[in-house]
Design a protein around this motif. Structure first.
Motif, PDB file in Angstrom:
ATOM      1  N   MET A  52       0.855  -1.175   0.000  1.00  0.00           N
ATOM      2  CA  MET A  52       0.000   0.000   0.000  1.00  0.00           C
ATOM      3  C   MET A  52       0.897   1.232   0.000  1.00  0.00           C
ATOM      4  SD  MET A  52      -3.036   0.827   2.639  1.00  0.00           S
ATOM      5  CE  MET A  52      -2.710   2.079   3.839  1.00  0.00           C
ATOM      6  N   THR A  53       0.887   1.957  -1.062  1.00  0.00           N
ATOM      7  CA  THR A  53       1.688   3.160  -1.192  1.00  0.00           C
ATOM      8  C   THR A  53       0.763   4.360  -1.169  1.00  0.00           C
ATOM      9  OG1 THR A  53       3.277   1.955  -2.524  1.00  0.00           O
ATOM     10  CG2 THR A  53       3.372   4.332  -2.641  1.00  0.00           C
ATOM     11  N   ASP A  54       1.185   5.424  -0.518  1.00  0.00           N
ATOM     12  CA  ASP A  54       0.381   6.640  -0.493  1.00  0.00           C
ATOM     13  C   ASP A  54       1.288   7.828  -0.740  1.00  0.00           C
ATOM     14  OD1 ASP A  54       1.605   7.368   1.957  1.00  0.00           O
ATOM     15  OD2 ASP A  54       0.090   6.288   3.067  1.00  0.00           O
ATOM     16  N   THR A  55       0.712   9.014  -0.717  1.00  0.00           N
ATOM     17  CA  THR A  55       1.476  10.208  -1.026  1.00  0.00           C
ATOM     18  C   THR A  55       1.916  10.956   0.227  1.00  0.00           C
ATOM     19  OG1 THR A  55      -0.560  11.479  -1.216  1.00  0.00           O
ATOM     20  CG2 THR A  55       0.320  10.488  -3.239  1.00  0.00           C
ATOM     21  N   PHE A  56       1.738  10.386   1.393  1.00  0.00           N
ATOM     22  CA  PHE A  56       2.130  11.025   2.641  1.00  0.00           C
ATOM     23  C   PHE A  56       3.644  11.207   2.653  1.00  0.00           C
ATOM     24  CE2 PHE A  56       3.325  10.854   7.171  1.00  0.00           C
ATOM     25  CZ  PHE A  56       2.541  11.882   7.662  1.00  0.00           C
ATOM     26  N   ASP A  57       4.102  12.429   2.905  1.00  0.00           N
ATOM     27  CA  ASP A  57       5.534  12.720   2.958  1.00  0.00           C
ATOM     28  C   ASP A  57       6.006  12.548   4.403  1.00  0.00           C
ATOM     29  OD1 ASP A  57       8.125  13.605   2.779  1.00  0.00           O
ATOM     30  OD2 ASP A  57       7.618  15.543   1.893  1.00  0.00           O
ATOM     31  N   PHE A  58       6.413  11.341   4.738  1.00  0.00           N
ATOM     32  CA  PHE A  58       6.761  11.000   6.107  1.00  0.00           C
ATOM     33  C   PHE A  58       7.887  11.870   6.643  1.00  0.00           C
ATOM     34  CE2 PHE A  58       8.509   8.521   9.579  1.00  0.00           C
ATOM     35  CZ  PHE A  58       7.362   8.095  10.224  1.00  0.00           C
ATOM     36  N   MET A  59       8.907  12.079   5.850  1.00  0.00           N
ATOM     37  CA  MET A  59      10.078  12.814   6.335  1.00  0.00           C
ATOM     38  C   MET A  59       9.774  14.281   6.637  1.00  0.00           C
ATOM     39  SD  MET A  59      12.397  10.621   6.763  1.00  0.00           S
ATOM     40  CE  MET A  59      13.777  11.692   7.063  1.00  0.00           C
ATOM     41  N   SER A  60       8.823  14.871   5.956  1.00  0.00           N
ATOM     42  CA  SER A  60       8.495  16.281   6.164  1.00  0.00           C
ATOM     43  C   SER A  60       7.395  16.502   7.192  1.00  0.00           C
ATOM     44  CB  SER A  60       8.061  16.913   4.831  1.00  0.00           C
ATOM     45  OG  SER A  60       9.136  16.888   3.931  1.00  0.00           O
ATOM     46  N   ALA A  61       6.741  15.453   7.619  1.00  0.00           N
ATOM     47  CA  ALA A  61       5.612  15.574   8.540  1.00  0.00           C
ATOM     48  C   ALA A  61       6.080  15.894   9.952  1.00  0.00           C
ATOM     49  CB  ALA A  61       4.808  14.275   8.540  1.00  0.00           C
ATOM     50  N   GLY A  62       5.185  16.486  10.731  1.00  0.00           N
ATOM     51  CA  GLY A  62       5.455  16.745  12.136  1.00  0.00           C
ATOM     52  C   GLY A  62       5.348  15.469  12.956  1.00  0.00           C
ATOM     53  N   ALA A  63       5.820  15.529  14.186  1.00  0.00           N
ATOM     54  CA  ALA A  63       5.860  14.344  15.054  1.00  0.00           C
ATOM     55  C   ALA A  63       4.487  13.710  15.234  1.00  0.00           C
ATOM     56  CB  ALA A  63       6.466  14.708  16.405  1.00  0.00           C
ATOM     57  N   GLN A  64       3.477  14.507  15.533  1.00  0.00           N
ATOM     58  CA  GLN A  64       2.133  13.955  15.745  1.00  0.00           C
ATOM     59  C   GLN A  64       1.525  13.431  14.457  1.00  0.00           C
ATOM     60  OE1 GLN A  64       0.748  13.184  18.692  1.00  0.00           O
ATOM     61  NE2 GLN A  64       2.728  13.886  19.452  1.00  0.00           N
ATOM     62  N   GLU A  65       1.834  14.082  13.337  1.00  0.00           N
ATOM     63  CA  GLU A  65       1.353  13.597  12.037  1.00  0.00           C
ATOM     64  C   GLU A  65       1.956  12.233  11.715  1.00  0.00           C
ATOM     65  OE1 GLU A  65       0.704  17.299   9.103  1.00  0.00           O
ATOM     66  OE2 GLU A  65       2.748  17.117   9.916  1.00  0.00           O
ATOM     67  N   LYS A  66       3.225  12.066  12.034  1.00  0.00           N
ATOM     68  CA  LYS A  66       3.888  10.783  11.789  1.00  0.00           C
ATOM     69  C   LYS A  66       3.236   9.675  12.602  1.00  0.00           C
ATOM     70  CE  LYS A  66       8.410  12.642  10.589  1.00  0.00           C
ATOM     71  NZ  LYS A  66       9.825  12.746  10.945  1.00  0.00           N
ATOM     72  N   ILE A  67       2.997   9.948  13.883  1.00  0.00           N
ATOM     73  CA  ILE A  67       2.372   8.941  14.743  1.00  0.00           C
ATOM     74  C   ILE A  67       0.971   8.615  14.240  1.00  0.00           C
ATOM     75  CG2 ILE A  67       1.427   8.553  17.056  1.00  0.00           C
ATOM     76  CD1 ILE A  67       3.978   9.926  18.140  1.00  0.00           C
ATOM     77  N   ALA A  68       0.186   9.631  13.884  1.00  0.00           N
ATOM     78  CA  ALA A  68      -1.168   9.396  13.372  1.00  0.00           C
ATOM     79  C   ALA A  68      -1.128   8.567  12.091  1.00  0.00           C
ATOM     80  CB  ALA A  68      -1.878  10.728  13.133  1.00  0.00           C
ATOM     81  N   HIS A  69      -0.156   8.842  11.246  1.00  0.00           N
ATOM     82  CA  HIS A  69      -0.003   8.087  10.004  1.00  0.00           C
ATOM     83  C   HIS A  69       0.340   6.623  10.293  1.00  0.00           C
ATOM     84  CE1 HIS A  69       1.019   7.253   5.835  1.00  0.00           C
ATOM     85  NE2 HIS A  69       2.147   6.722   6.269  1.00  0.00           N
ATOM     86  N   LEU A  70       1.281   6.397  11.184  1.00  0.00           N
ATOM     87  CA  LEU A  70       1.655   5.026  11.543  1.00  0.00           C
ATOM     88  C   LEU A  70       0.467   4.284  12.142  1.00  0.00           C
ATOM     89  CD1 LEU A  70       5.172   5.715  13.113  1.00  0.00           C
ATOM     90  CD2 LEU A  70       4.690   4.736  10.849  1.00  0.00           C
ATOM     91  N   GLU A  71      -0.282   4.943  13.030  1.00  0.00           N
ATOM     92  CA  GLU A  71      -1.468   4.323  13.628  1.00  0.00           C
ATOM     93  C   GLU A  71      -2.497   3.966  12.565  1.00  0.00           C
ATOM     94  OE1 GLU A  71      -2.661   7.176  16.590  1.00  0.00           O
ATOM     95  OE2 GLU A  71      -1.321   6.305  18.096  1.00  0.00           O
ATOM     96  N   ALA A  72      -2.694   4.862  11.598  1.00  0.00           N
ATOM     97  CA  ALA A  72      -3.655   4.598  10.527  1.00  0.00           C
ATOM     98  C   ALA A  72      -3.227   3.395   9.681  1.00  0.00           C
ATOM     99  CB  ALA A  72      -3.816   5.837   9.646  1.00  0.00           C
ATOM    100  N   ARG A  73      -1.954   3.301   9.379  1.00  0.00           N
ATOM    101  CA  ARG A  73      -1.458   2.169   8.586  1.00  0.00           C
ATOM    102  C   ARG A  73      -1.646   0.854   9.329  1.00  0.00           C
ATOM    103  NH1 ARG A  73       1.465   3.621   3.768  1.00  0.00           N
ATOM    104  NH2 ARG A  73       1.575   1.374   3.530  1.00  0.00           N
ATOM    105  N   LEU A  74      -1.316   0.852  10.625  1.00  0.00           N
ATOM    106  CA  LEU A  74      -1.493  -0.364  11.422  1.00  0.00           C
ATOM    107  C   LEU A  74      -2.968  -0.717  11.570  1.00  0.00           C
ATOM    108  CD1 LEU A  74       1.243   0.259  14.106  1.00  0.00           C
ATOM    109  CD2 LEU A  74       1.260  -1.511  12.342  1.00  0.00           C
ATOM    110  N   SER A  75      -3.805   0.289  11.743  1.00  0.00           N
ATOM    111  CA  SER A  75      -5.242   0.044  11.880  1.00  0.00           C
ATOM    112  C   SER A  75      -5.821  -0.560  10.607  1.00  0.00           C
ATOM    113  CB  SER A  75      -5.979   1.335  12.236  1.00  0.00           C
ATOM    114  OG  SER A  75      -5.610   1.753  13.535  1.00  0.00           O
ATOM    115  N   ALA A  76      -5.411  -0.048   9.462  1.00  0.00           N
ATOM    116  CA  ALA A  76      -5.901  -0.559   8.190  1.00  0.00           C
ATOM    117  C   ALA A  76      -5.458  -2.002   7.948  1.00  0.00           C
ATOM    118  CB  ALA A  76      -5.428   0.332   7.046  1.00  0.00           C
TER     119      ALA A  76
END
Length: 104
Positions: A1-25
């Motif tokens: 599953m590839t998306d357009t989220f720019d992990f390296m440029s995201a803020g700390a909370q955005e990164k955590i929310a993104h990781l949680e969303a990936r694990l949840s999915a």
């Protein structure tokens, strides 16, 4: 599953929310909690902000699976992120029953 989220440029909370969303999915967990441990690894190779995490996850998908197989499921769910900025994961993977017996 590839998306357009720019992990390296995201803020700390955005990164955590993104990781949680990936694990949840991927794993349909009853609970998932992620802590950013990067500050504790300052000076260590790969210790950029938002690169070291502790993941605690509770899912029925871990039932009947050994620890290594559980960790593989988590790594597979975060494969893109492991290539794009996550340097290290400490994984605590439980079934709901195991979590209840240990923590409730």
């Amino acid at each position: 599953m590839t998306d357009t989220f720019d992990f390296m440029s995201a803020g700390a909370q955005e990164k955590i929310a993104h990781l949680e969303a990936r694990l949840s999915a991927a794993l349909d967990p009853q609970a998932v909690h992620i802590e950013d441990d990067s500050a504790a690894h300052a000076g260590h190779a790969g210790a950029a902000s938002g690169s070291h995490y502790t993941v605690t996850i509770v899912s029925e998908r871990f039932a009947g699976k050994a620890r290594v197989a559980r960790h593989r499921l988590v790594y597979d769910a975060l494969a893109d992120e492991m290539r794009r900025g996550v340097h290290a994961l400490a994984i605590r993977a439980f079934t709901p029953q195991e979590f209840a017996e240990q923590f409730e």
